[in-house]
Design an enzyme around this catalytic site. Structure first.
Site, short mmCIF file in Angstrom:
data_model
loop_
_atom_site.label_atom_id
_atom_site.label_comp_id
_atom_site.label_asym_id
_atom_site.label_seq_id
_atom_site.Cartn_x
_atom_site.Cartn_y
_atom_site.Cartn_z
N TYR A 120 1.02 -1.08 -0.07
CA TYR A 120 0.09 -0.13 -0.11
C TYR A 120 0.94 1.41 0.11
CZ TYR A 120 -4.40 -2.56 1.17
OH TYR A 120 -5.55 -3.11 1.22
N LYS A 166 4.34 -15.47 3.09
CA LYS A 166 4.59 -16.09 1.85
C LYS A 166 6.18 -16.45 1.83
CE LYS A 166 3.10 -18.05 -2.09
NZ LYS A 166 2.21 -19.23 -2.23
N ASP A 198 -1.55 -18.80 1.55
CA ASP A 198 -2.47 -19.48 0.64
C ASP A 198 -3.10 -20.62 1.54
OD1 ASP A 198 -0.06 -20.82 0.68
OD2 ASP A 198 -0.21 -20.98 -1.39
N ASP A 222 -5.69 -7.69 4.59
CA ASP A 222 -6.80 -7.16 4.03
C ASP A 222 -7.63 -8.03 3.51
OD1 ASP A 222 -8.56 -5.28 2.79
OD2 ASP A 222 -7.50 -5.61 0.80
N ASP A 226 -11.37 -10.28 5.08
CA ASP A 226 -12.99 -10.37 4.61
C ASP A 226 -13.16 -11.77 4.64
OD1 ASP A 226 -12.74 -7.73 3.89
OD2 ASP A 226 -13.95 -8.05 2.16
C1 IPM Z 1 -10.15 -2.12 4.53
C2 IPM Z 1 -10.25 -1.50 3.18
C3 IPM Z 1 -9.23 -0.49 2.61
C4 IPM Z 1 -8.04 -1.18 2.82
C5 IPM Z 1 -9.29 0.37 1.49
C6 IPM Z 1 -10.65 1.27 1.28
C7 IPM Z 1 -8.16 1.28 1.41
O1 IPM Z 1 -10.38 -2.36 2.08
O2 IPM Z 1 -10.33 -1.37 5.45
O3 IPM Z 1 -10.23 -3.33 4.39
O4 IPM Z 1 -7.69 -2.04 1.79
O5 IPM Z 1 -7.19 -1.14 3.64
MN MN Z 2 -10.57 -4.50 2.75
#
Ligand code: IPM
Ligand code: MN
Ligand code: NAD
Length: 332
Positions: A120, A166, A198, A222, A226
Site C-alpha cells: 500500500y 509467503k 494461501d 486485508d 474479509d
Molecule cells: C479495508 C479497506 C481498505 C484497505 C481500502 C478501502 C483502502 O479495504 O479497510 O479493509 O484496503 O485497507
Molecule cells: Mn478490505
C-alpha cells in the site's frame, strides 16, 4: 472528563451506519464531544481533497476517530480517490496495528494486520515501456512493532500466535519470518507458529474455529479479514481497531461503502457499533461500557436482524434495538 471523538462518516452506507453509532455513543453514560468531519468522496466533492487539512488536524486532537466507509464508482474517473484519504490518514496517525476480530459459531479469532507498510505504501509507478509496478517493502522495525503487539495480544488470549506470510516466495515474507521468530524468546509463554498465506486462507474457510491470533502484513491481512468476516456471518458484523503508540486510534468497520445497498436502509450497523465498542475499550479506556455495548448488540441482533442476516430490520431499527437493550441494562 469530556472525551473528544471525531466521526468521519464518509460515503455510501458510511453515513448510514455512522448515524447509528452517534445515537448509541450519545446514549452512553460518558461525556463525549462528537465532531463530524469530511473524508473520502464526500471530502473530494466538497473541497477537492479526500483528506482535507482540517479533518486531519481534528483527528490529531481527538481521543479517538470513528470512521464509516469511503469510496464509490462516482470517484473512479481518474481524479483523486476516496480511498487515498483513508490510506493517508492511517499513515499520518501511524496506526500500524489493525485489530480485526472475527467471532461467531465456535469461532473466536483475531487478525492483527500491519496497516501502514507493504504494497500500500511502497514505491509505485509506470515505466516507459508501459510496465506498471507496486512495491512491497518492510523495514525490520515495522515488522517488529506489529509483531510485538500481536505477541502481547496472544499472551492475553490463548497463548498461541500464527504469523502468516509467503516466505516460500517473497523476500519481505522471509524478513517477516526472521523477525517474528527472533522475538519469540521475549514471549516464552506464547507458542509461535508460521503459516503460508494461501493455505491459511483455505483453512480459514474449512476450519475457522482452529485459529486464535494471527499476525500478517497489510495486503494479506486485508484479504484474510474479509474471509474471516464471511465465515462469521458477513461483512455487516466485522469491526476493527487501528492502533498506534501515541496518536488516537481509528475505529472502523472492515466493510466498505456498499454502493449496492446504499440508500436502501438495508445496511447492517453492527460492524460499526462493534467498532464503537472497540473505541470504548482501546480508545477511551472504558472496557465495562464496551462489554455492555457488545452484549446489547448481541441482544439486538436476535431481536431485529437486518436483511444480510435473513431478517427485515432496517439500519435504524437495529440501532433502536441496541438502544433498547442498553436501556434495559442487558449487560448490567
Ligand atoms: C479495508 C479497506 C481498505 C484497505 C481500502 C478501502 C483502502 O479495504 O479497510 O479493509 O484496503 O485497507
Ligand atoms: Mn478490505
Ligand atoms: P463492500 O465491503 O463495500 O461491500 C461488499 C459486499 O458486502 C456488498 O454486497 C455489500 O452490500 C455487503 N456489505 C458491506 N457492508 C455491509 C453492511 N454493513 N451491511 C450489509 N451488507 C454489507 O466492498 P466493495 O463493494 O468491494 O467496495 C465498495 C467501495 O468501498 C469501494 O470503493 C472500496 O474501495 C470501498 N471500501 C472502503 C473501505 C473502508 O472505507 N474502510 C473498506 C472496504 C472497501
Amino acid at each position: 472528563m469530556t472525551r473528544r471523538v471525531v466521526c468521519l462518516p464518509g460515503d455510501g452506507i458510511g453515513p448510514e451506519v455512522a448515524a447509528e453509532a452517534v445515537r448509541v455513543l450519545s446514549a452512553l453514560p460518558i461525556e463525549v464531544e462528537l465532531e463530524q468531519h469530511l473524508l473520502g468522496g464526500a471530502a473530494i466533492d466538497a473541497v477537492g481533497d479526500p483528506l482535507p487539512p482540517d479533518t486531519l488536524a481534528a483527528c490529531r486532537e481527538a481521543d479517538a476517530v470513528l470512521l464509516g466507509a469511503v469510496g464509490g464508482a462516482k470517484w473512479d474517473g481518474g481524479g483523486p480517490r476516496p480511498e487515498a484519504g483513508l490510506i493517508d490518514l492511517r499513515k499520518a496517525l501511524d496506526v500500524y496495528a489493525n485489530l480485526r476480530p472475527a467471532v461467531g459459531d465456535g469461532i473466536d479469532l483475531l487478525i492483527v494486520r500491519e496497516l501502514v507498510g507493504g504494497l500500500y505504501y511502497g514505491a509505485r509507478g509506470t515505466r516507459e515501456d508501459g510496465t506498471v509496478f507496486d512495491t512491497c517493502e518492510y523495514t525490520p522495525d515495522q515488522v517488529e512493532r506489529v509483531a510485538r503487539r500481536a505477541f502481547e495480544l496472544a499472551r492475553r488470549r490463548s497463548g498461541r500466535l500464527l504469523s502468516v506470510d509467503k516466505a516460500n516466495v517473497l523476500e519481505t515474507s522471509r524478513l517477516w519470518r526472521r523477525v517474528t521468530t527472533g522475538l519469540a524468546t521475549d514471549y516464552p509463554d506464547v507458542e509461535l507458529r508460521h503459516g503460508l498465506v494461501d493455505s491459511v486462507a483455505m483453512q480459514l474457510v474449512t476450519d475457522p474455529g482452529s485459529f486464535d491470533v494471527l499476525v500478517t502484513e497489510n495486503t494479506f491481512g486485508d484479504i484474510l479479514s474479509d474471509i474471516a468476516a464471511a465465515v462469521t456471518g458477513g461483512l455487516g458484523l466485522a469491526s476493527s481497531a487501528s492502533l498506534g503508540d501515541a496518536n488516537p486510534g481509528i475505529f472502523e468497520p472492515v466493510h466498505g461503502s456498499a454502493p449496492d445497498i446504499a440508500g436502501t436502509g438495508a445496511a447492517n450497523p453492527t460492524a460499526m457499533l462493534r467498532s464503537v465498542a472497540l473505541l470504548l475499550d482501546h480508545g477511551l479506556g472504558e472496557p465495562a461500557l464496551a462489554r455492555s455495548l457488545e452484549a446489547a448488540v448481541a441482544a439486538a441482533l436476535e431481536a431485529a436482524p437486518t436483511p444480510d442476516l435473513g431478517g427485515t430490520a432496517t439500519t435504524s431499527e437495529l440501532g433502536s434495538a441496541v438502544l433498547d437493550a442498553l436501556a434495559q441494562g442487558v449487560a448490567a
